[in-house]
Design a protein around this motif. Structure first.
Motif, short mmCIF file in Angstrom:
data_model
loop_
_atom_site.label_atom_id
_atom_site.label_comp_id
_atom_site.label_asym_id
_atom_site.label_seq_id
_atom_site.Cartn_x
_atom_site.Cartn_y
_atom_site.Cartn_z
N ALA A 104 -17.04 19.43 -35.92
CA ALA A 104 -18.19 18.57 -36.24
C ALA A 104 -17.97 17.14 -35.75
O ALA A 104 -18.87 16.53 -35.16
CB ALA A 104 -18.45 18.58 -37.74
N SER A 105 -16.76 16.60 -35.97
CA SER A 105 -16.50 15.23 -35.51
C SER A 105 -16.47 15.17 -33.99
O SER A 105 -16.91 14.18 -33.39
CB SER A 105 -15.19 14.71 -36.09
N LEU A 106 -16.00 16.22 -33.35
CA LEU A 106 -16.01 16.26 -31.88
C LEU A 106 -17.44 16.23 -31.35
O LEU A 106 -17.74 15.53 -30.37
CB LEU A 106 -15.29 17.51 -31.38
N ALA A 107 -18.34 16.99 -31.99
CA ALA A 107 -19.73 17.00 -31.55
C ALA A 107 -20.35 15.62 -31.67
O ALA A 107 -21.05 15.15 -30.76
CB ALA A 107 -20.53 18.02 -32.37
N LEU A 124 -22.00 24.33 -26.43
CA LEU A 124 -22.13 25.76 -26.70
C LEU A 124 -22.53 26.02 -28.15
O LEU A 124 -23.37 26.87 -28.44
CB LEU A 124 -20.81 26.46 -26.38
N SER A 125 -21.93 25.27 -29.07
CA SER A 125 -22.19 25.50 -30.49
C SER A 125 -23.63 25.19 -30.88
O SER A 125 -24.10 25.65 -31.93
CB SER A 125 -21.23 24.65 -31.34
N GLU A 126 -24.34 24.40 -30.06
CA GLU A 126 -25.70 24.00 -30.38
C GLU A 126 -26.75 24.79 -29.60
O GLU A 126 -27.96 24.57 -29.78
CB GLU A 126 -25.86 22.50 -30.13
N ARG A 149 -17.35 27.17 -33.82
CA ARG A 149 -16.18 26.38 -33.42
C ARG A 149 -15.55 25.71 -34.63
O ARG A 149 -16.24 25.29 -35.56
CB ARG A 149 -16.57 25.31 -32.40
N GLU A 150 -14.22 25.58 -34.58
CA GLU A 150 -13.49 24.89 -35.64
C GLU A 150 -12.73 23.67 -35.14
O GLU A 150 -12.54 22.71 -35.90
CB GLU A 150 -12.51 25.86 -36.32
N GLY A 151 -12.29 23.69 -33.89
CA GLY A 151 -11.48 22.58 -33.40
C GLY A 151 -11.74 22.20 -31.96
O GLY A 151 -10.95 21.48 -31.35
N MET A 188 -11.42 18.77 -26.76
CA MET A 188 -10.62 18.89 -27.98
C MET A 188 -9.94 17.57 -28.26
O MET A 188 -10.05 16.62 -27.48
CB MET A 188 -9.55 19.98 -27.78
N GLY A 189 -9.21 17.53 -29.37
CA GLY A 189 -8.31 16.42 -29.62
C GLY A 189 -7.09 16.56 -28.73
O GLY A 189 -7.12 17.23 -27.70
#
Length: 278
Positions: A104-107, A124-126, A149-151, A188-189
């Motif tokens: 979520a923070s990445l988005a 992709l997640s959206e 997605r999680e990370g 990613m981070g």
């Protein structure tokens, strides 16, 4: 390759163990059986989500081995790989480690940066499930799992190459990592497949008081960190057409792609040296 240590096989999935187009792995099945009989551990290291891996790990008879999902952003440990100070196991009996940023923070950061650069991005997640199916060939139910997605955040870039380079520089300044998969750019981070591979090899050594032998297999640019983190490596001929350069002194490049190339790589490095219980 003479096996005098326990073998850990770290493998990419899409385009490697799984066919790039239809996700078939039957050409690799005999080697999966041989590795299991010999006591080797096969560890998926993939851009897929944990949700996608749940059923696939069962189908591949890898439900009791660790896995790396989302290009290193998620590490799953079965009971036999846990230590007492690890986080509690979840409902599936897995201990989950997420060394990077949450999805979520990445988005949020991606949309902020895209607005600053005046360049929209598609995550992709959206997308909806039908759009993901059209892009990937996955069935609708599997497309839904790919969006969970999680990370990490895979994205589609619709701009030009100059704009992409500028956007990558903005990502880097914001402390993010971007890598290229077979179909998407993945953000990613500060994580990647290689860091996760090294972490798992170190965990094995701490648990068993022995350094494992490691073999890595992959086909795409996002697999370079994986391949450079293992003792021996197999660069599988890609169906994606992207250039892949792996700086490794013990690298085999396959003639075949997908699971046929996966089996070819194991033929090269292991041949007849794998014995039951090795």
């Amino acid at each position: 390759m003479i096996l005098d240590r326990r073998l850990l096989v770290f493998t990419d999935l899409d385009g490697s163990l799984l066919d790039h187009h239809d996700y078939d792995w039957s050409p690799a099945a005999p080697w999966l059986e041989r590795l299991a009989a010999a006591g080797a551990t096969v560890i998926p290291v993939t851009s897929k989500t944990r949700a996608e891996l749940a059923g696939l790990r069962r189908q591949l008879s890898l439900a009791d081995t660790p896995f790396v999902a989302e290009n290193g952003a998620v590490i799953g440990l079965p009971t036999t790989w846990r230590r007492p100070d690890d986080p509690p196991a979840d409902v599936d009996g897995l201990t989950l480690l997420t060394p990077g940023d949450d999805a979520a923070s990445l988005a949020d950061r991606l949309h902020r940066l895209a607005t600053e650069q005046r360049t929209p991005v598609r995550l992709l997640s959206e997308l909806d499930d039908a759009e993901v199916t059209e892009l990937t060939g996955l069935p609708l139910e599997e497309a839904a799992l790919a969006r969970r997605r999680e990370g990490s955040q895979p994205l589609l870039w619709d701009g030009d190459e100059t704009g992409w380079r500028r956007f990558c520089m903005a990502l880097e300044r914001d402390g993010l990592t971007v890598t290229r998969g077979g179909r998407f750019h993945h953000v990613m981070g500060r994580v990647d497949k290689g860091r996760a591979v090294r972490w798992l090899a170190e965990r094995f050594q701490a648990l068993h008081r022995m350094r494992p032998a490691t073999l890595g297999l992959g086909d795409g640019p996002n697999d370079i960190p994986l391949l450079t983190a293992t003792d021996r490596a197999v660069l599988i001929r890609g169906a994606h057409g992207l250039p892949v350069t792996v700086p490794h002194g013990a690298l085999y490049r396959t003639r075949h792609s997908g699971p046929r190339g996966w089996a070819e790589g194991l033929d090269h490095w292991l041949g007849n040296s794998l014995e039951d219980g090795g």
